[in-house]
Design an enzyme around this catalytic site. Structure first.
Site, short mmCIF file in Angstrom:
data_model
loop_
_atom_site.label_atom_id
_atom_site.label_comp_id
_atom_site.label_asym_id
_atom_site.label_seq_id
_atom_site.Cartn_x
_atom_site.Cartn_y
_atom_site.Cartn_z
N LYS A 41 0.66 -0.91 0.26
CA LYS A 41 0.25 -0.10 0.21
C LYS A 41 0.89 1.39 0.19
O LYS A 41 1.00 2.06 1.10
CB LYS A 41 -0.62 0.11 1.61
CG LYS A 41 -2.27 -1.33 1.17
CD LYS A 41 -2.72 -0.92 2.76
CE LYS A 41 -2.95 -2.16 2.97
NZ LYS A 41 -4.13 -1.90 4.45
N ARG A 95 -11.19 -8.76 9.87
CA ARG A 95 -12.76 -8.85 9.67
C ARG A 95 -13.51 -9.99 9.03
O ARG A 95 -14.02 -10.11 9.28
CB ARG A 95 -12.83 -7.83 8.79
CG ARG A 95 -12.26 -6.22 10.10
CD ARG A 95 -11.93 -5.37 9.15
NE ARG A 95 -10.78 -5.40 8.15
CZ ARG A 95 -10.36 -4.25 6.88
NH1 ARG A 95 -10.94 -3.60 7.21
NH2 ARG A 95 -9.50 -5.11 5.76
N SER A 132 -9.28 1.73 6.46
CA SER A 132 -9.35 3.05 6.68
C SER A 132 -9.35 3.64 4.32
O SER A 132 -8.84 5.10 4.90
CB SER A 132 -7.68 2.57 6.71
OG SER A 132 -7.91 2.62 8.22
O1 PNS Z 1 -2.65 -2.41 8.33
P1 PNS Z 1 -2.06 -3.13 7.07
O2 PNS Z 1 -1.96 -2.41 5.92
O3 PNS Z 1 -3.30 -4.85 7.09
O4 PNS Z 1 -1.24 -3.75 7.92
C1 PNS Z 1 -0.22 -4.84 7.01
C2 PNS Z 1 1.58 -4.57 8.24
C3 PNS Z 1 2.37 -2.71 8.32
C4 PNS Z 1 1.11 -4.95 9.82
C5 PNS Z 1 2.77 -5.19 7.08
O5 PNS Z 1 2.55 -4.47 5.66
C6 PNS Z 1 3.44 -5.42 7.70
O6 PNS Z 1 4.25 -6.11 8.73
N1 PNS Z 1 4.98 -4.89 7.82
C7 PNS Z 1 6.22 -4.61 7.77
C8 PNS Z 1 7.00 -5.36 7.11
C9 PNS Z 1 7.04 -6.42 6.69
O7 PNS Z 1 7.37 -7.09 8.04
N2 PNS Z 1 7.10 -7.88 5.76
C10 PNS Z 1 6.71 -8.56 6.51
C11 PNS Z 1 5.64 -9.41 5.83
S1 PNS Z 1 5.54 -11.31 6.41
#
Ligand code: PNS
Length: 164
Positions: A41, A95, A132
Site C-alpha cells: 500500500k 474482519r 481505512s
Molecule cells: O494495516 P495493514 O496494512 O494490514 O498492516 C500490514 C502491516 C503494516 C502490518 C504489514 O505490511 C507489515 O508487517 N509491514 C512491515 C513489513 C514486514 O514485516 N513485511 C513482512 C511481511 S511477512
C-alpha cells in the site's frame, strides 16, 4: 504479564482498530501499537508521524481506563519491531475471510523467519465493515466519516480534502 505487538498501517486508525486494541489489552495486558509501512500500500495519506499522533490521542481513553498501551512508529519488518519492543507475540484483527488469507500467510512467514507467533482477534461484527481505504476516499470527497473514526482523527481527514 504478556506484551503484544499490534502492527498495522493505521492510515488512519479507525474504530475497528481501536476495538482490537481494547480486546488485546483485556486479553493480554500490554499492547504496543506500531504504525508501519505496508509495502503493498505505497500511496498512504498520512506520514508515520501523523499516524502516530492520531493513534496516541485515540488510545487516550483506554489509557485513562488503566490500559497499558504504548504507541510507536517503526520503519522495517514487523518481526524486528517485535524484537525491539520485546513482545511475546503479534496480534492482528480479522474482519473477513479475505483478511484471514493475507494474515495467515504473513503469520506463517513471520514465524518461519523469526519464531514470533501471531494471534488473531476477531473484529467486533458491527465494526467489521470499516476500512481505512474507504474512510480516506469518503473524506477526500467531503463525506462524513465520524461514525468510523475516533473524534481526534476527523480534523486530520478534513485536511486531506482537495479544497482544504
Ligand atoms: O494495516 P495493514 O496494512 O494490514 O498492516 C500490514 C502491516 C503494516 C502490518 C504489514 O505490511 C507489515 O508487517 N509491514 C512491515 C513489513 C514486514 O514485516 N513485511 C513482512 C511481511 S511477512
Amino acid at each position: 504479564m504478556t506484551t503484544v505487538l499490534y502492527p498495522g498501517s493505521f492510515d488512519p486508525i479507525h474504530l475497528g482498530h481501536l476495538d482490537v486494541v481494547a480486546q488485546a489489552v483485556e486479553l493480554f495486558g500490554t499492547v504496543v501499537v506500531a504504525t508501519m509501512h505496508n509495502p503493498s500500500k505505497p500511496s498512504g495519506a498520512f506520514t508515520l508521524d501523523e499516524r502516530l499522533r492520531m493513534i496516541d490521542d485515540a488510545v487516550a481513553p483506554l489509557r485513562a481506563a488503566g490500559g497499558e498501551v504504548r504507541v510507536a512508529s517503526f520503519a522495517g519488518l514487523a518481526i524486528d519491531a517485535a524484537r525491539e519492543f520485546e513482545v511475546d507475540f503479534i496480534v492482528k484483527g480479522l474482519r473477513t475471510s479475505g483478511d484471514f488469507e493475507v494474515e495467515q500467510q504473513m503469520a506463517h512467514t513471520n514465524h518461519a523467519v523469526s519464531g514470533v507467533r501471531t494471534v488473531y482477534v476477531p473484529c467486533r461484527p458491527d465494526l467489521s465493515y470499516i476500512s481505512s481505504r474507504f474512510i480516506r476516499e469518503i473524506a477526500h470527497y467531503g463525506g462524513d466519516v465520524a461514525a468510523m473514526v475516533p473524534p481526534n482523527v476527523v480534523p486530520f481527514l478534513q485536511r486531506t480534502r482537495p479544497s482544504a
